[in-house]
Write an enzyme that holds these catalytic residues in place. Structure first.
Site, mmCIF file in Angstrom:
data_model
loop_
_atom_site.group_PDB
_atom_site.id
_atom_site.type_symbol
_atom_site.label_atom_id
_atom_site.label_comp_id
_atom_site.label_asym_id
_atom_site.label_seq_id
_atom_site.Cartn_x
_atom_site.Cartn_y
_atom_site.Cartn_z
ATOM 1 N N CYS A 95 0.812 -1.217 0.000
ATOM 2 C CA CYS A 95 0.000 0.000 0.000
ATOM 3 C C CYS A 95 0.855 1.281 0.000
ATOM 4 C CB CYS A 95 -0.977 -0.042 1.164
ATOM 5 S SG CYS A 95 -2.345 1.107 0.965
ATOM 6 N N ARG A 129 -12.400 6.515 -0.868
ATOM 7 C CA ARG A 129 -11.431 5.477 -0.500
ATOM 8 C C ARG A 129 -11.878 4.122 -1.027
ATOM 9 N NH1 ARG A 129 -7.653 7.350 2.776
ATOM 10 N NH2 ARG A 129 -6.837 5.267 3.125
ATOM 11 N N HIS A 198 -2.959 -5.577 2.863
ATOM 12 C CA HIS A 198 -2.216 -5.298 4.100
ATOM 13 C C HIS A 198 -1.715 -6.542 4.835
ATOM 14 C CE1 HIS A 198 -2.078 -0.985 4.362
ATOM 15 N NE2 HIS A 198 -3.244 -0.962 3.737
HETATM 16 N N1 GLN Z 1 -1.840 7.017 1.934
HETATM 17 C C1 GLN Z 1 -2.151 6.065 0.976
HETATM 18 C C2 GLN Z 1 -3.557 6.096 0.430
HETATM 19 O O1 GLN Z 1 -4.512 6.350 1.158
HETATM 20 C C3 GLN Z 1 -1.818 4.693 1.507
HETATM 21 C C4 GLN Z 1 -2.728 4.215 2.592
HETATM 22 C C5 GLN Z 1 -2.366 2.876 3.122
HETATM 23 O O2 GLN Z 1 -1.183 2.479 3.165
HETATM 24 N N2 GLN Z 1 -3.381 2.158 3.582
HETATM 25 O O3 GLN Z 1 -3.711 5.853 -0.735
#
Ligand code: GLN
Length: 248
Positions: A95, A129, A198
């Protein structure tokens, strides 16, 4: 006796949603086979010598943490990381860590953060998101006993796009992946593996964990052929039940 040295880069800042679980899975799957493992934590201000490691791990981080490490990453460790990528070092980047290996990240509110430019990829933030459990399929993991399906958890606003030299890690079956548009997830370049999934990525997908361990051992030991089998009853149960729940 074989030995692998694993480096967790910025463990105090890049460790979202149990990303450390990936290190634990790599370590235990080696230990169960009698392979020695050392894990080093390297963060802001620490000297980083990529040659000392066989697998380098970068976890996820929110935009905030990515900004905090930007200076140390670009000015202290950048050259070392780019050279390690060129020299076929094994990386796993998740990520935010995945995004950091690319050239830049334009956040949803217009800030442009320059990143490592170690891989030809870039990320554009969106307001919406991309969150949830997801399933994708990796061709390089398919064999007579395994369909190559990987299950994970994603939560990102960044949409990542790959340049021509970088291949996707897999094809999306359910979920968003790199950008929610092109049907692909993650990236592979040389021995660098990147994913939006993750901390449950390697614990729930032992085939991918073993693939990374094998690539690292092949790089280090000329006589290494393949890993011995181990009992994956619980890993497979976690993998199969999560896929069933997601696919309905
Ligand atoms: N900051 C990045 C995004 O929101 C990565 C987030 C994350 O590692 N979960 O795209």
């Amino acid at each position: 006796m074989y030995e692998l040295n694993i480096c967790h880069l910025y463990p105090d800042l890049l460790n979202l949603y149990g990303d450390r679980g990936n290190i634990m899975a790599l370590k235990m799957r080696c230990v169960w086979r009698g392979i020695n493992v050392n894990v080093s934590n390297i963060s802001i201000g620490d000297k980083f010598d990529a040659e000392a490691y066989d697998i380098i791990f970068l976890g996820g981080g929110q935009d905030y943490e990515q900004e905090i490490i930007q200076d140390d990453l670009l000015n202290q460790k950048g050259e070392e990381i780019r050279n390690a990528v060129k020299n076929d070092k094994v990386f796993l980047a998740i990520c935010g860590g995945y995004q950091l290996l690319g050239s830049y990240y334009k956040t949803w509110d217009g800030k442009e953060i320059h990143f490592l430019n170690a891989l030809d990829l870039w990320t554009i933030g969106g307001k919406e998101r991309m969150i949830g459990n997801f399933v994708f399929e990796c061709d390089f993991l398919k064999n007579d006993h395994y369909d190559g399906k990987i299950v994970g958890f994603e939560n990102h606003s960044g949409r990542t796009y790959l340049g021509p030299g970088v291949k996707p890690l897999g094809k999306i079956i359910k979920g968003y992946g790199n950008n929610g548009e092109d049907g692909f997830e993650g990236a592979i370049y040389k021995n660098v593996y990147c994913s939006y999934s993750h901390g449950s990525l390697l614990p729930k997908n032992p085939a991918l964990a073993d693939h990374l361990i094998s690539v690292a051992l092949k790089q280090k030991y000329k006589d290494f052929v393949s890993l011995s089998g181990i009992d994956d009853e619980f890993e497979n149960l976690a993998h199969d039940t999560t896929i069933k729940r997601i696919m309905g």
